[in-house]
Motif scaffolding. Sequence first.
Motif, PDB file in Angstrom:
ATOM      1  N   LYS A   1       4.113 -10.115 -51.396  1.00 47.18           N
ATOM      2  CA  LYS A   1       5.538  -9.883 -51.624  1.00 47.18           C
ATOM      3  C   LYS A   1       6.328 -10.170 -50.359  1.00 47.18           C
ATOM      4  O   LYS A   1       7.326 -10.892 -50.388  1.00 47.18           O
ATOM      5  CB  LYS A   1       5.734  -8.423 -52.063  1.00 47.18           C
ATOM      6  CG  LYS A   1       7.180  -8.051 -52.253  1.00 47.18           C
ATOM      7  CD  LYS A   1       7.322  -6.662 -52.860  1.00 47.18           C
ATOM      8  CE  LYS A   1       7.351  -5.583 -51.805  1.00 47.18           C
ATOM      9  NZ  LYS A   1       7.279  -4.223 -52.340  1.00 47.18           N
TER      10      LYS A   1
ATOM     11  N   GLU B   1       9.762 -15.881 -46.054  1.00 50.11           N
ATOM     12  CA  GLU B   1      10.048 -17.291 -46.223  1.00 50.11           C
ATOM     13  C   GLU B   1      11.466 -17.483 -46.756  1.00 50.11           C
ATOM     14  O   GLU B   1      12.222 -18.317 -46.278  1.00 50.11           O
ATOM     15  CB  GLU B   1       9.041 -17.891 -47.190  1.00 50.11           C
ATOM     16  CG  GLU B   1       8.781 -19.332 -46.943  1.00 50.11           C
ATOM     17  CD  GLU B   1       7.378 -19.697 -47.384  1.00 50.11           C
ATOM     18  OE1 GLU B   1       7.254 -20.720 -48.056  1.00 50.11           O
ATOM     19  OE2 GLU B   1       6.423 -18.949 -47.076  1.00 50.11           O
ATOM     20  N   ARG B   2      11.819 -16.676 -47.747  1.00 50.30           N
ATOM     21  CA  ARG B   2      13.133 -16.783 -48.356  1.00 50.30           C
ATOM     22  C   ARG B   2      14.220 -16.487 -47.335  1.00 50.30           C
ATOM     23  O   ARG B   2      15.246 -17.132 -47.284  1.00 50.30           O
ATOM     24  CB  ARG B   2      13.221 -15.805 -49.531  1.00 50.30           C
ATOM     25  CG  ARG B   2      14.289 -16.152 -50.544  1.00 50.30           C
ATOM     26  CD  ARG B   2      14.118 -15.343 -51.823  1.00 50.30           C
ATOM     27  NE  ARG B   2      14.142 -13.913 -51.608  1.00 50.30           N
ATOM     28  CZ  ARG B   2      13.175 -13.070 -51.981  1.00 50.30           C
ATOM     29  NH1 ARG B   2      12.091 -13.524 -52.597  1.00 50.30           N
ATOM     30  NH2 ARG B   2      13.281 -11.776 -51.764  1.00 50.30           N
TER      31      ARG B   2
ATOM     32  N   ARG C   1      -0.597 -18.612 -44.273  1.00 54.13           N
ATOM     33  CA  ARG C   1       0.452 -17.921 -45.035  1.00 54.13           C
ATOM     34  C   ARG C   1      -0.056 -16.586 -45.545  1.00 54.13           C
ATOM     35  O   ARG C   1       0.626 -15.568 -45.444  1.00 54.13           O
ATOM     36  CB  ARG C   1       0.905 -18.773 -46.223  1.00 54.13           C
ATOM     37  CG  ARG C   1       1.805 -19.904 -45.812  1.00 54.13           C
ATOM     38  CD  ARG C   1       1.956 -20.910 -46.947  1.00 54.13           C
ATOM     39  NE  ARG C   1       2.677 -22.090 -46.518  1.00 54.13           N
ATOM     40  CZ  ARG C   1       4.001 -22.203 -46.579  1.00 54.13           C
ATOM     41  NH1 ARG C   1       4.721 -21.234 -47.078  1.00 54.13           N
ATOM     42  NH2 ARG C   1       4.596 -23.295 -46.150  1.00 54.13           N
TER      43      ARG C   1
ATOM     44  N   GLU D   1       6.604 -13.802 -49.196  1.00 45.74           N
ATOM     45  CA  GLU D   1       7.657 -14.547 -49.905  1.00 45.74           C
ATOM     46  C   GLU D   1       9.035 -14.212 -49.362  1.00 45.74           C
ATOM     47  O   GLU D   1       9.878 -15.081 -49.181  1.00 45.74           O
ATOM     48  CB  GLU D   1       7.616 -14.224 -51.401  1.00 45.74           C
ATOM     49  CG  GLU D   1       6.661 -15.104 -52.156  1.00 45.74           C
ATOM     50  CD  GLU D   1       6.452 -14.584 -53.575  1.00 45.74           C
ATOM     51  OE1 GLU D   1       7.452 -14.223 -54.229  1.00 45.74           O
ATOM     52  OE2 GLU D   1       5.274 -14.519 -54.004  1.00 45.74           O
TER      53      GLU D   1
END
Length: 832
Positions: free
Chosen positions: A20, A26-27, A121, A23
Motif C-alpha cells: 500500500k 510512487e503516487r 520496489r 504505491e
Amino acid sequence: MTGPVPTRVRPYDPHEIEPKWQEVWEREGLFLAVEEDDGRPRFYCLDMFPYPSGDLHMGHAEAFAIGDAIARFRWMQGYNVLHPIGWDAFGLPAENAAIQRGVHPKEWTYRNIERQRQSFRRYGVSFDWTRQFNTCDPEYYRWTQWLFLQFYKAGLAYRKLAPANWCPTDQTVLANEQVVGGACERCGTPVVRKDLVQWFFRITAYADRLVRDLDRLGRGWERAATMQRNWIGRSEGAEVRFRIEETGDEVPVFTTRPDTLWGVTFFAFAPEHPLVPKLAEVGGTAEPVRELLDRVQREAAAAREAGPSREGVALGVSAVNPVNGERVPCFVAPYVLMEYGTGAIMGVPAHDQRDFEFAREHGLEVRVVIQPPDRELDGASMGEAWTGEGRMVRSGPFDGARSPQSIPEVTAWLEREGKGAPAVSYRLRDWLISRQRYWGCPIPIVHCPSCGEVPVPEEDLPVLLPDDVDFSPRGESPLAKHEGFVRTACPRCGGEARRETDTMDTFVDSSWYFLRYTSPRDDRRAFDPEAVRRWMPVDQYTGGIEHAILHLLYARFFTKVLYDLGYVDFEEPFTNLLNQGMVLMGGAAMSKSRGNLVEFADELAKYGADVVRATMLFAGPPEDDVDWATVSPSGVQKWLGRVWRAVHEAAAASAGQEAAGPSGDGAGEGLRRLAHRVTREVTDHFERFRFNLAISRLMVLTGELQRAVDGGSAPGPALRDAAERLVLMLWPIAPHLSEELWREVLGHPESPVRTGWPAFDPRLAREEEVVLVAQVDGRVRDRIMVRADATEEEVRELALASPKVARFLEGRRVQRVVVRAPKLVNVVTRGS
RNA sequence: GCGAGAGUGGCGGAAGCGGCAGACGCGCCGGACUUAGGAUCCGGUGCCCGAAAGGGCGUGGGGGUUCGACUCCCCCCUCUCGCACCA
C-alpha cells in the motif's frame, strides 16, 4: 505486572501494509530529487549500482537497507536528496549465462534488471526512479565511447603490444586488478601470459596524484585508502645506469637502496628484457639462455606462483658498476620482473635477501658494505642478508656514513656525478581495458590501411553493438566475425577500413555513472556541467569493500582526468565512504554450490521488507559481516509488533490530544524525558551509522511507552509525544510501518518525511539523576543515586557517608579521595 | 614476508574521553494466560563459592603506566582481509 492485554488491536501484518505505501510513495513522488534550488541543502546519497546477474540477493538486502536508511535520514533532516539507481549491465557473466542457456545476453540482462527492479520496489527503497539507466543502453554507452575519445585525444588511451593476463576459460585478457592470486577473479582459472596488442588507459600518469589525494578524502575511506596505497605501491629511490662492458649498452636499474651500490657483485635481467637476446649472442650463451626463456614462457604464471626460484643463467657479459668501475657478471634470472622498475637489477647479496639467495645458488661474492651497529658481519659466513641500519664501509666517499640515513646524500652525489638520478617507481600498471568478448561497450576506433588508427568522429557515436552476433568465445572478439560491424569506411580518407572489435572492460562503464545520474536524459553530452556542479561530489557512497582497488580506484582516476580536461571542478568523486560487510550464512559466503544460499525473495515473502531491513541494521555495525544464521529476524519482528501495539494503544489513550500538551509529573514527565533523551541518542547514532545502537534505544523507548500505556499513569500528551517520536525515528529503518502508524493511526495526513526528523529539548534530554559509583581502592562498593548537578563536595560526602564504603575503610587510612562529580568517587587507602 | 584490522557471556553485539564491563537482542531457565503453544506477557540469566546476605574472579596471554585499564604503552599468541619475488 499487568496481565494479558485483550488484543483489541489488529495484528501487525507487513504484507498488508507494505504494498500500500509503496504505491502511495510512487503516487506522491516522494523521492524525486529536486533540481531547482528550493533552499534546502543538497545531499547526494549513492549506493554502488548492482550487476543484474539474477534477482537481488541478501547482500543487496543489507547494502540497500543501509543506503536507504542514510538517504531517508537525510531527507527527514531537510536535505534535498539525490538517491538514484541504475544497472551495471554490461559484462562477462551475462554472456556466460547466455551461452549456457541459449538466451541472448541482452534479453537475459534486461530480464534480470526488471526482476531486480521489482525486488527493489517490494523492498521499498527510496530511489528516484526517473533517473534510472543501464550501462548497456546505447544512450549511455554512447557517452562511454565519447569519454574514451577524450582520453584518446589526451594521450591517455593507447594501444600497445604487451604481455597480458589471459584467462583460458573466459577467453579474454584481464586487468591486473582482476587477477587475484594469479587466477581470474571471475572464474578462478590460473591466468597465463600472452603477448597481445591491447588498449590501455594511462592510469600510471596519475599514480602520484592518486596516492597523494588519498589523504584528502572524508570519512570511511581509511581501509580502502590503505589498500589503494599498497596497490599503487609508490617507492622512492634512484635510477642508476650500468654500462655493459662488451656492447656499451647503458642499462638503468631502479633501487630503493642506492647506499648499497658498493656491494653490487652481479647484475641480472628479466627474461623478457629486450637486450637479453643480443647480450646472449655476444656472450656466446644464446643456447642456454633460449632454453631458460622457453621454459619460463611455458611454465609462465604457474611457475612464478610456485614460489621463489633462484635459478638463472649467466649471459657471459659484464656490467660496469658506475660508482667504483668494477665489472660484475650478468645473468638472466626469472625472479627479476620485467613489469617492475626497469626489468633489470643490481645484485647486492649482502643486503637483499633475494640477491643473497641467488648469490649462494651461483657461488657469487657476498660483500658487506653496511655493518650493523652491534657486530661485524662477514659475507662468507652470513646466514641471511642484513637489511637493517648500520655504518657504510668499502663505499668510497661514503665510508663511515650512517645507513639508511645517507640515502639522500648518496642520491644527490650520483646525480652530481652523472651516474644516476632520484627516481620514483610504482607497482601500478596501466589499466588494460580491451576485452575479447561480446557483451561490452565497443571501442570507437577504426583501423585504416592508409590512415592507421582513426577515432570515430563524435557525431557518429554511438558505435552500436550489433545484436546478431555469434558470441561463443573463441579467443578473439566475437565482433571480429560480424562482417557488417567490422567493415566500414575510414572516417578520415573514406577508404575501406575495419572497426576495432575489442570491447571495453565493464569497469570503464562504472567509472563515470555517478556523473550521469545528475542529468541522465541529456542527449547532447555525457553530463550537464551545471547539474554536476549542483550535485557532485557524492556526499555518501555505500558499497562493498571488494571494490576498494577496482571501481574506487578507476572512478578516482576518471574524475582526475575529467578535472584536467576541464569537465568537472573537483578531483575526488566520493567524499565519504561506507563499506558494508558481507552477508554470510553459517560463517561462509552464500553460494548455491555450498548449499547455504538464502534467497532474498524468500525472506521478503516470509517477513516483509521492514523486518528484513531492520534485521540487517540491528545485526551490528554496517562495516561488519552479518551472519544470517546467527541474527534471526524474530527479535526484530517481535519488536515491530510491539511498536505496532504500543502506538495503537497510545494513540487511543491520547485521542484528540496534542503531543505538546502538559505531561504532568511522575510517569508522564519521566516518559517525556526518556523520549527526548532517546531522540538525542538516536540522532547521534544515525550520524555515525550506528543503526544497531539506534534500534536498541528505540526498543527501550517502545518498552517504556507500552509500560506507560498499561500503567495508565501518563497523560495523553506525554504518550502522544513518545509515540510520535518513535514513529518518526522509525521511518529510515522500517518505513512502511512508520507510514502506516503515522498516517493511519496517529492521524497525520502526510508522510513522516514532511514532518521531518524530531528535534529534542536539551533540558528534557538531560539526565536528572545519575548513579554515583563509590569505590574503595578502585573496587565498586556502593551505588548511590545523586542529582546530575551535584557538586564535588556533595558527592564526596555522600560516598564517605555510605555504610558500604565505611565497612571497607575500617582499619585503613584514607590516603586520598579521587572525585569525578557526579559519577565517581574513589577512596584510596593504599600508599601511592 | 609486507600492509591493515579484530580478539568481550552459549550467540550477535554495547561501553567517543581511561571511571558501574556485558546496553539492546537471540538463546536458555522459571512463571502467567491457554484445549494447545514454536503466539503473547512477566521474571531470571558472565563464571565460581554461598540457602541468602555477601564475597571472589573476569574483556586472547604476559608485563607496564595510573587512584582507576576492554580502553593507553611494550612483548607474545590467534583470527580476518589486502598485496605478495615490487629490487
